[in-house]
Design an enzyme around this catalytic site. Structure first.
Site, PDB file in Angstrom:
ATOM      1  N   HIS A 155       8.445  -1.612  10.357  1.00  0.00           N
ATOM      2  CA  HIS A 155       7.177  -0.927  10.651  1.00  0.00           C
ATOM      3  C   HIS A 155       7.247  -0.250  12.016  1.00  0.00           C
ATOM      4  O   HIS A 155       8.098  -0.577  12.839  1.00  0.00           O
ATOM      5  CB  HIS A 155       6.008  -1.928  10.675  1.00  0.00           C
ATOM      6  CG  HIS A 155       5.513  -2.300   9.311  1.00  0.00           C
ATOM      7  ND1 HIS A 155       6.065  -3.315   8.581  1.00  0.00           N
ATOM      8  CD2 HIS A 155       4.520  -1.774   8.541  1.00  0.00           C
ATOM      9  CE1 HIS A 155       5.428  -3.415   7.423  1.00  0.00           C
ATOM     10  NE2 HIS A 155       4.487  -2.497   7.369  1.00  0.00           N
ATOM     11  N   LYS A 159       2.645  -1.894  15.589  1.00  0.00           N
ATOM     12  CA  LYS A 159       2.140  -2.981  14.745  1.00  0.00           C
ATOM     13  C   LYS A 159       2.047  -4.267  15.558  1.00  0.00           C
ATOM     14  O   LYS A 159       2.992  -4.655  16.240  1.00  0.00           O
ATOM     15  CB  LYS A 159       3.048  -3.165  13.517  1.00  0.00           C
ATOM     16  CG  LYS A 159       2.483  -4.170  12.527  1.00  0.00           C
ATOM     17  CD  LYS A 159       3.147  -4.060  11.165  1.00  0.00           C
ATOM     18  CE  LYS A 159       2.629  -5.111  10.202  1.00  0.00           C
ATOM     19  NZ  LYS A 159       1.179  -5.042   9.967  1.00  0.00           N
TER      20      LYS A 159
HETATM   21  P1  NAD Z   1      -4.846  -0.225  14.993  1.00  0.00           P
HETATM   22  O1  NAD Z   1      -4.491  -1.178  16.069  1.00  0.00           O
HETATM   23  O2  NAD Z   1      -4.467   1.209  15.138  1.00  0.00           O
HETATM   24  O3  NAD Z   1      -6.425  -0.253  14.759  1.00  0.00           O
HETATM   25  C1  NAD Z   1      -7.190  -1.431  14.796  1.00  0.00           C
HETATM   26  C2  NAD Z   1      -8.590  -1.013  15.099  1.00  0.00           C
HETATM   27  O4  NAD Z   1      -9.463  -2.148  15.077  1.00  0.00           O
HETATM   28  C3  NAD Z   1      -8.713  -0.390  16.500  1.00  0.00           C
HETATM   29  O5  NAD Z   1      -9.407   0.826  16.385  1.00  0.00           O
HETATM   30  C4  NAD Z   1      -9.551  -1.379  17.262  1.00  0.00           C
HETATM   31  O6  NAD Z   1     -10.401  -0.722  18.197  1.00  0.00           O
HETATM   32  C5  NAD Z   1     -10.375  -1.948  16.106  1.00  0.00           C
HETATM   33  N1  NAD Z   1     -11.049  -3.159  16.524  1.00  0.00           N
HETATM   34  C6  NAD Z   1     -10.737  -4.035  17.483  1.00  0.00           C
HETATM   35  N2  NAD Z   1     -11.689  -4.944  17.599  1.00  0.00           N
HETATM   36  C7  NAD Z   1     -12.618  -4.625  16.695  1.00  0.00           C
HETATM   37  C8  NAD Z   1     -13.871  -5.175  16.352  1.00  0.00           C
HETATM   38  N3  NAD Z   1     -14.348  -6.262  16.983  1.00  0.00           N
HETATM   39  N4  NAD Z   1     -14.560  -4.620  15.329  1.00  0.00           N
HETATM   40  C9  NAD Z   1     -14.085  -3.563  14.679  1.00  0.00           C
HETATM   41  N5  NAD Z   1     -12.918  -2.967  14.979  1.00  0.00           N
HETATM   42  C10 NAD Z   1     -12.213  -3.516  15.987  1.00  0.00           C
HETATM   43  O7  NAD Z   1      -4.248  -0.827  13.647  1.00  0.00           O
HETATM   44  P2  NAD Z   1      -4.041  -0.084  12.245  1.00  0.00           P
HETATM   45  O8  NAD Z   1      -2.639   0.413  12.176  1.00  0.00           O
HETATM   46  O9  NAD Z   1      -5.164   0.847  11.984  1.00  0.00           O
HETATM   47  O10 NAD Z   1      -4.122  -1.345  11.253  1.00  0.00           O
HETATM   48  C11 NAD Z   1      -5.310  -2.100  11.159  1.00  0.00           C
HETATM   49  C12 NAD Z   1      -5.028  -3.343  10.350  1.00  0.00           C
HETATM   50  O11 NAD Z   1      -4.729  -2.970   9.003  1.00  0.00           O
HETATM   51  C13 NAD Z   1      -3.829  -4.167  10.842  1.00  0.00           C
HETATM   52  O12 NAD Z   1      -4.098  -5.527  10.634  1.00  0.00           O
HETATM   53  C14 NAD Z   1      -2.699  -3.692   9.934  1.00  0.00           C
HETATM   54  O13 NAD Z   1      -1.670  -4.637   9.801  1.00  0.00           O
HETATM   55  C15 NAD Z   1      -3.459  -3.529   8.645  1.00  0.00           C
HETATM   56  N6  NAD Z   1      -2.860  -2.626   7.649  1.00  0.00           N
HETATM   57  C16 NAD Z   1      -2.997  -3.009   6.355  1.00  0.00           C
HETATM   58  C17 NAD Z   1      -2.533  -2.194   5.342  1.00  0.00           C
HETATM   59  C18 NAD Z   1      -2.770  -2.600   3.917  1.00  0.00           C
HETATM   60  O14 NAD Z   1      -2.403  -1.853   2.972  1.00  0.00           O
HETATM   61  N7  NAD Z   1      -3.391  -3.751   3.688  1.00  0.00           N
HETATM   62  C19 NAD Z   1      -1.917  -0.977   5.658  1.00  0.00           C
HETATM   63  C20 NAD Z   1      -1.799  -0.615   7.000  1.00  0.00           C
HETATM   64  C21 NAD Z   1      -2.300  -1.452   7.995  1.00  0.00           C
END
Ligand code: NAD
Length: 257
Positions: A155, A159
């Site tokens: 990744h 991440k």
């Molecule tokens: P990222 O770090 O870019 O974004 C995370 C977001 O969450 C940030 O904008 C942050 O400000 C926000 N955040 C932090 N505290 C928060 C709160 N209290 N309330 C709401 N939002 C809050 O990460 P990303 O790449 O966008 O990934 C997000 C999550 O999704 C991760 O856990 C990642 O592993 C997961 N993910 C899952 C899949 C899937 O298919 N299931 C695919 C990609 C990513």
């Protein structure tokens, strides 16, 4: 079924959240009520148009769910944000689609509990093809007495969690164990399954599963070309989930629908 689905996007300022906003803007019969981010994010109080560059996106970016009403929450945030998301959904009886990874066992228990009150679908990976691979691995495990399985996930460098939720989910198709052990900084075991994590450039998500049997070997590799795969999968899941009764669902429920 609601004519138009009103969505709250949790984690809206993140990589996935921003993709979701763009994909939801292209969808018919969907509107975004609000985006939620962390309280310290500089975009709190702004409009979604700041993220989408579309002046029509007038919904607010907020730091909590207070007073919001929607048909579904789509959550791609962080593990430490997840409890507030789940609590809001249960208290307001709002269906929850979540792809947030790095969750603790207590948080998975919370998801199971939430399923007694609302429709919930959590997936480590919103690609239906990953679900098919998980199902295939279960069959491999059932019919092969001897087998050695190794998973490598790659990744992007941003991440936060390792190993990936997808790697854990794939491993769970092959072992009864829930004991994730850290062997080294990028080496893990879940039961008898070895998992290697690689962090490289901007890779959206690659999972390679090597299955070694006494007289043959099989290698499966899934390559996400971009994050739209996950965002589009989550939006399809949300459309499906708002029509379901309370309960805990996974992507197999959609595959078999
Ligand atoms: P990222 O770090 O870019 O974004 C995370 C977001 O969450 C940030 O904008 C942050 O400000 C926000 N955040 C932090 N505290 C928060 C709160 N209290 N309330 C709401 N939002 C809050 O990460 P990303 O790449 O966008 O990934 C997000 C999550 O999704 C991760 O856990 C990642 O592993 C997961 N993910 C899952 C899949 C899937 O298919 N299931 C695919 C990609 C990513």
């Amino acid at each position: 079924m609601a004519d138009s689905i009103r969505v709250i996007v949790s984690g809206v300022t993140g990589r996935m959240g921003q993709r979701l906003i763009k994909i939801l803007a292209r969808e018919s019969n969907v509107s975004v009520v609000a985006g939620i981010t962390s309280a310290d994010n500089s975009l709190v109080g702004e409009r979604l148009s700041r993220l989408s560059n579309n002046e029509q996106d007038s919904a607010p970016i907020l730091s909590d769910f207070e007073g919001l009403d929607a048909d579904v929450v789509i959550d791609f945030s962080q593990s430490d944000a997840f409890n507030a998301v789940a609590d809001y959904c249960v208290m307001s009886e709002t269906p929850l689609v979540s792809g947030t990874t790095g969750l603790s066992q207590a948080q998975f228990d919370r998801i199971s509990q939430a399923g007694h009150f609302i429709p919930v679908l959590w997936a480590a990976n919103f690609s239906l093809n990953i679900q098919i691979i998980k199902n295939l691995l279960q069959i491999f495990k059932q019919i092969n007495n001897q087998g050695d399985y190794r998973i490598t996930e790659t990744h992007h460098q941003h991440k936060k969690d390792a190993p990936s939720g997808t790697a854990i989910a794939l491993a769970q198709s092959l072992t009864e164990s829930h004991q994730l052990k850290v062997v080294d900084t990028n080496q893990f075991t879940l039961g008898e399954i070895n998992i290697t994590s690689v962090r490289e450039a901007e890779v959206p998500g690659t999972h390679k599963i090597c299955c070694d049997f006494p007289n043959e070997s099989i290698t499966l590799e899934h390559v996400a070309k971009n994050g739209d795969l996950f965002a589009e999968g989550a939006v399809s899941a949300a459309r499906w989930l708002v029509q379901q009764d309370k309960g805990l669902y996974d992507l197999n429920a959609i595959l078999l629908a």
